[in-house]
Write a protein that holds these residues in place. Sequence first.
Motif, short mmCIF file in Angstrom:
data_model
loop_
_atom_site.label_atom_id
_atom_site.label_comp_id
_atom_site.label_asym_id
_atom_site.label_seq_id
_atom_site.Cartn_x
_atom_site.Cartn_y
_atom_site.Cartn_z
N THR A 264 0.86 -1.19 0.00
CA THR A 264 0.00 0.00 0.00
C THR A 264 0.89 1.24 0.00
OG1 THR A 264 -0.20 -0.19 2.41
CG2 THR A 264 -1.99 -1.12 1.08
N ARG A 275 -6.84 -1.44 -4.43
CA ARG A 275 -7.65 -0.97 -3.31
C ARG A 275 -8.95 -1.74 -3.17
NH1 ARG A 275 -9.77 4.95 -5.44
NH2 ARG A 275 -10.62 4.23 -7.42
N TYR A 681 -7.12 2.04 2.44
CA TYR A 681 -7.40 2.87 1.28
C TYR A 681 -8.65 3.72 1.54
CZ TYR A 681 -4.08 0.53 -1.88
OH TYR A 681 -2.95 0.07 -2.49
#
Length: 695
Positions: A264, A275, A681
Amino acid sequence: MLPDQAGGRFRLKGIVRLTGLGIMFATVAPVAVAQSTGEAQDPVELNALEVTGSVLKVGVPLAETPQPASLVSREELDDRNVQSLDESFRYRSGVVSGHYGADNDTDWFKVRGFDQATYQDGLRIYREGYYQWLPETFGLDRVEVLKGPASILYGEAPTGGIINAVSKRPSGEVSGIIEVQTGNREHRQLNVDTTGPLTDSASYRLVAVYKDREGDLDHTENERYYLAPSIAIDLTEQTRLTVLSSLQKDDGVPVNAFKLPYGTVDDTPYGKVDRSTNLGQPGYDKNERTQVAIGYELEHAFNNQWSFQQNLRYNRLDLELRSTYASYQDAVDPRTVVQGVVFREGTTDGLTVDNRVTGRFFTEHTENTVLAGLDYQNLSADGDQYDDFLAFGSVDMFDPVYGNYTPVTEAQLLESDTTKEQVGAYLQNQLRIDDRWVILASARHDWAETEAQTGADTEKADDSQWSLSGGVMYLADNGLSTYVSYSESFQPLLATETDGDLYKPLEGKQLEAGVKYAPTWLDGYVSAAVFELTEENSLVQEGQQTVQKGEKENRGFELEGNAYLTDDWQLTLAYTYTDAENKDDEVLNQLPLIPRHMASFWTDYNLSGWVPGLTVGGGLRYNGESVGHSSSGANKVEVDSYTVTDLMARYDFSQNWRAQVNVNNLTDEEYVASCDYYCYYGESRSVIGSLSYRW
């Protein structure tokens, strides 16, 4: 501890009996006083009592009290088509939301860097552990926030403050709305809201919602049914009873946004984890929740000086939750994440009641508002649970194939039974001198008893706490008000440490100075404040464990404004600076999840002068850099800042018909909203169109 005359422990059961007698007296007293006064008492209109459910509990303008509070109206909720409670304060200062992404089974807030408590109609919503009560936003009239420690009015409470969701109430005038919505992620929604008189002294309201939408992660969804009937009855010219009820059922696959820094915020040889990738087990995960509430608000005006309010609600939540999440990276295969699981199946029952008497006294130079109250809260949570963060299953982060897990069996479940009772008595006096000075002084005492049983282990705790609050404000002729204030909070925790012992209560203290500006020539306000907020006995994350140690200290500055610059042009702006310091974390001095800088800007303009019926609006939301722990927990990771754009267009094409489109995250910005041990996210682009008929 509550000592009796012999020096032993005074049990809360006795206090509960006393509270019950107090409630009975408070209920009967208004009628008795009204009868005893006879014809000598003038009729008193109840309009002054319409502040029931207000976060401040008394009817004073926010701009004229030395307390940090703000609200979001029903009009703004409609303009931005707010779908969940944590979307409400996106354009207000001091509130972080969306930091865990677009969750479909929990509302997430951080107020001034700390957790907050959620109330509905001035009474506590029990959201302990994974038992999350979720207010339906279409059923709300407004949402309020009281920032910082708030135990003086609400008893045990988190350091961050109070979010109060105020339900829609019956009206004596006929009105209503029928609305259909559709959008991306297979969004489908039907809203119905109708209100009007039943008789000369009674009115009703009925709010209903059907909502179905896929989650922000692959293979997740939620379907909701919501029904909220209410009735208001004027028992006499001085007494009003409002009965509020709701039934809500959610059925879906939970969005579990846990992802690791690896893939990430950190690069990998395999690229980034998408995501929308679900790192749970969607074929196994489920979230079924049914919540029911019934309660009332009793308001009585004895005369032009004294009034009485009593709020009571019983609520029940039934939950079946299976939620699988990414726990840690496999030591052998870096593409693989080992999964953990949370299992909960049980119920919570809550009874809350708040009795308060308000008195207003006037002299030639002073206005005195006295508030005295007695409240009681009772929570029980009973069910089966299982937690495994080591080896429930596994999945490839970059190309998941589901099914590699071992289901939880009945033999693995632990029976859990938690109860919490609290009794609180509070007194507040607000003195206004020559329309220049406002002096606020408050004191409260609480008794709380908590008992937690998990398997064969039982832990008990008794807490007795004084809370103090005060403030001074100067009101200038030009609408500029300056103030200083101080407040305290404490919060007994239902959770236990890894050794089974209950956590110690959290204790918060806040010192604040600020200005509020509400000039007569402007339909709106501007406020600014600096604050220092500390919390003792704090919970901190160490790897995958939550431990209690040390102290957190947050200092900050907030600027907020909301105004109609013209009859057609409205502007909302907010800025927040938060220096959130964790004094006992050697890796992170700055608290995770909390950006130092946040700013937002929303404006809408009625274009009826050019295109009759058309209104357009839009906003920007900026979150600055924040920090989190690395996958090992031994180092710090940095989370980049991000900015997202929201748009709205509304067209009233007749007196009754309205079409509207709302787009959040217009450019579909892909960003990491925050990290702690995990990373999350932010929400992807959301597009919802609605068509409504209003009368």
